[in-house]
Enzyme design. Structure first.
Site, PDB file in Angstrom:
ATOM      1  N   ASP A 113       0.860  -1.181   0.000  1.00  0.00           N
ATOM      2  CA  ASP A 113       0.000   0.000   0.000  1.00  0.00           C
ATOM      3  C   ASP A 113       0.897   1.231   0.000  1.00  0.00           C
ATOM      4  O   ASP A 113       1.726   1.404   0.903  1.00  0.00           O
ATOM      5  CB  ASP A 113      -0.915   0.000   1.225  1.00  0.00           C
ATOM      6  CG  ASP A 113      -1.833   1.212   1.249  1.00  0.00           C
ATOM      7  OD1 ASP A 113      -2.685   1.330   0.362  1.00  0.00           O
ATOM      8  OD2 ASP A 113      -1.676   2.058   2.157  1.00  0.00           O
ATOM      9  N   GLU A 165      -2.012  -1.543  -5.797  1.00  0.00           N
ATOM     10  CA  GLU A 165      -3.291  -0.946  -6.158  1.00  0.00           C
ATOM     11  C   GLU A 165      -3.140  -0.175  -7.453  1.00  0.00           C
ATOM     12  O   GLU A 165      -2.135   0.522  -7.665  1.00  0.00           O
ATOM     13  CB  GLU A 165      -3.770  -0.021  -5.038  1.00  0.00           C
ATOM     14  CG  GLU A 165      -5.203   0.451  -5.207  1.00  0.00           C
ATOM     15  CD  GLU A 165      -5.686   1.252  -4.014  1.00  0.00           C
ATOM     16  OE1 GLU A 165      -6.866   1.632  -3.985  1.00  0.00           O
ATOM     17  OE2 GLU A 165      -4.872   1.493  -3.091  1.00  0.00           O
ATOM     18  N   CYS A 195     -12.464  -4.526   6.844  1.00  0.00           N
ATOM     19  CA  CYS A 195     -11.769  -5.174   7.957  1.00  0.00           C
ATOM     20  C   CYS A 195     -11.077  -6.438   7.446  1.00  0.00           C
ATOM     21  O   CYS A 195     -11.720  -7.336   6.898  1.00  0.00           O
ATOM     22  CB  CYS A 195     -12.760  -5.523   9.074  1.00  0.00           C
ATOM     23  SG  CYS A 195     -12.004  -6.431  10.453  1.00  0.00           S
ATOM     24  N   CYS A 248     -12.514  -9.739   9.720  1.00  0.00           N
ATOM     25  CA  CYS A 248     -13.840 -10.334   9.559  1.00  0.00           C
ATOM     26  C   CYS A 248     -14.518  -9.959   8.249  1.00  0.00           C
ATOM     27  O   CYS A 248     -15.563 -10.514   7.920  1.00  0.00           O
ATOM     28  CB  CYS A 248     -14.749  -9.932  10.731  1.00  0.00           C
ATOM     29  SG  CYS A 248     -15.148  -8.173  10.794  1.00  0.00           S
ATOM     30  N   CYS A 302     -12.859  -2.172  14.363  1.00  0.00           N
ATOM     31  CA  CYS A 302     -13.999  -2.758  13.663  1.00  0.00           C
ATOM     32  C   CYS A 302     -15.178  -2.902  14.634  1.00  0.00           C
ATOM     33  O   CYS A 302     -15.017  -3.399  15.763  1.00  0.00           O
ATOM     34  CB  CYS A 302     -13.617  -4.115  13.073  1.00  0.00           C
ATOM     35  SG  CYS A 302     -14.967  -4.946  12.216  1.00  0.00           S
ATOM     36  N   CYS A 312     -16.027  -7.156  14.957  1.00  0.00           N
ATOM     37  CA  CYS A 312     -15.143  -8.092  15.683  1.00  0.00           C
ATOM     38  C   CYS A 312     -14.289  -7.414  16.734  1.00  0.00           C
ATOM     39  O   CYS A 312     -13.607  -8.092  17.505  1.00  0.00           O
ATOM     40  CB  CYS A 312     -14.256  -8.838  14.693  1.00  0.00           C
ATOM     41  SG  CYS A 312     -13.110  -7.764  13.785  1.00  0.00           S
ATOM     42  N   ASP A 358      -2.994   1.684   7.167  1.00  0.00           N
ATOM     43  CA  ASP A 358      -2.176   1.298   6.023  1.00  0.00           C
ATOM     44  C   ASP A 358      -1.871  -0.201   6.025  1.00  0.00           C
ATOM     45  O   ASP A 358      -1.888  -0.847   4.967  1.00  0.00           O
ATOM     46  CB  ASP A 358      -0.879   2.106   6.013  1.00  0.00           C
ATOM     47  CG  ASP A 358      -1.132   3.592   5.859  1.00  0.00           C
ATOM     48  OD1 ASP A 358      -2.153   3.953   5.245  1.00  0.00           O
ATOM     49  OD2 ASP A 358      -0.319   4.390   6.358  1.00  0.00           O
TER      50      ASP A 358
END
Length: 401
Positions: free
Chosen positions: A191, A276, A329, A332, A348, A351, A358
């Site tokens: 990333d 990406e 996330c 999960c 999150c 969870c 990042d």
């Protein structure tokens, strides 16, 4: 059964210090190359307006006619090889234009365009590590910062001069030392960012060196002094412009060196690298972040990563730019509704896992890239290869009643 191996064509770039006679000869060559390119482009544009097609052979015949005129007789003073090569470059530019891979070719400017000349094997002599160009009596004084591959002989030589006044020679050779690396089972998600240049799915963060910021004060002062010089071709203005160019060259050299070391390390350590598919061209339209994004040089990072992966038998996967890597996330799979840029860590709701923004994005990119290699959705291994939908964007087709 014999296995045939193909050598990689690789360019080796060196600085050299020409004599006064060599610098004058190369400067004349650069001017003639620019003149022939512009004449051929104008001729092809006029022919296109008359709905006529002009190819390389026609422009080559035009070059012969131009040399016989009194006005363009100076074209005979330089080697004919770079002049023919610039016509081939123009043909390639039109091929890319008609193939919708590039815009219409533009005329070369004396002040802004790159000064370069390309020589094929008939335009130079390379013996015992000494390179002599056509129309020159002495070999070039090359600074051999690294050796050429053993037994390599350049097939093409390109001589150039940058805005800072430095001279470079680039030799295109077959490099038998570039071979695919042993396969591994390691994969990493990458990333890119501004606070940290890269964040890996392993949790490692690579600092952003911010090369432009380090020299910003010096660059600002040099640009201010250049702006105060009177417009024209004065010696003082040329000296001030060259000082600005030297600072820019210093920044670019440091940035390129860092990216080369970084991409080489990633390619050597990992079999699969997931990134990406960012549209940097659109992102730099944000005037608040444009300077920082340009300094990070994400596009060059991807270009270096792709060609090195192709050299060494690695795989680069580009996940669709609309994939919500930061809002998903990684534990999960719950998708958050909003995630402003100011939020660097978040928890999150489903969870309760606390994520570094990042690192979580890098892990999601890795998972999406590996999953997509199986289902074939939403990846673009090469920059210009059309890709499908992202795996997270696929929807069940709506049935008509």
């Amino acid at each position: 059964m014999s296995v045939t191996t193909t050598c990689v064509k690789r360019a080796f770039r060196y600085r050299f210090h020409p004599t006064d006679a060599q610098a004058a000869e190369l400067s004349r060559t650069f001017g003639c190359v620019r003149k022939v390119y512009n004449l051929a482009l104008a001729a092809r544009t006029e022919a296109w307006a008359r709905q006529e097609r002009v190819n390389y052979n026609a422009t080559s015949a035009m070059l012969t006619a131009w040399k016989r005129t009194e006005e363009l007789a100076f074209l005979n003073e330089v080697s004919s090889v770079p002049l023919q090569q610039c016509l081939r470059h123009l043909q390639a530019a039109f091929t890319n234009f008609f193939g919708k891979r590039a815009k219409y070719p533009r005329f070369k400017s004396k002040k802004k365009s790159r000064k370069s000349a390309e020589y094929t094997t008939s335009g130079f002599r390379f013996r015992d590590g000494r390179l002599t160009l056509a129309k020159m009596a002495e070999p070039l004084d090359i600074v051999w910062s690294r050796p050429l591959p053993e037994g390599a002989s350049p097939s093409t030589v390109t001589v150039s001069q940058d805005a800072a006044g430095r001279w470079f020679v680039s030799m295109l050779c077959d490099d038998p030392t570039v071979r695919p690396l042993p396969a591994t089972d390691t994969a990493v998600g990458v990333d890119v960012g501004l606070d940290h240049l890269l964040t890996l799915s392993t949790g490692e963060k690579i600092a952003n060196p911010r090369h432009e910021r380090r020299d910003r004060a010096r660059l600002t002062l040099a640009q201010r002094r250049l702006a105060k010089k009177a417009n024209g071709n004065g010696a003082n203005r040329a000296k001030a412009r060259r000082k600005v160019a030297k600072i820019h060259a210093r920044i670019a050299d440091r940035r390129r060196d860092g990216l080369h070391k970084l991409t080489t390390r990633l390619v050597r350590e990992n079999q699969t690298i997931v990134i990406e598919d960012l549209t940097v061209r659109n992102m730099v339209k944000n005037h608040t972040l444009a300077r920082a994004i340009s300094d990070a040089s994400w596009s060059e990072f991807r270009s270096l990563l792709e060609y090195k992966a192709a050299w060494y038998g690695r795989e680069v996967i580009a996940v669709d730019r609309f994939f919500p890597s930061s809002r998903l996330c990684s534990h999960c799979g719950t998708l958050q509704q909003k995630m402003p840029l100011s939020v660097r860590t978040w928890t999150c709701d489903s969870c309760g896992t606390t994520h570094d923004r990042d690192v979580n994005a890098a892990r999601n990119l890795l998972a999406a890239g590996l999953a997509v290699t199986v289902c074939g959705a939403g990846v673009r291994p090469q920059r210009r290869t059309p890709g499908g939908q992202s795996a997270t964007k696929q929807k069940t087709p709506r049935r008509e009643p």
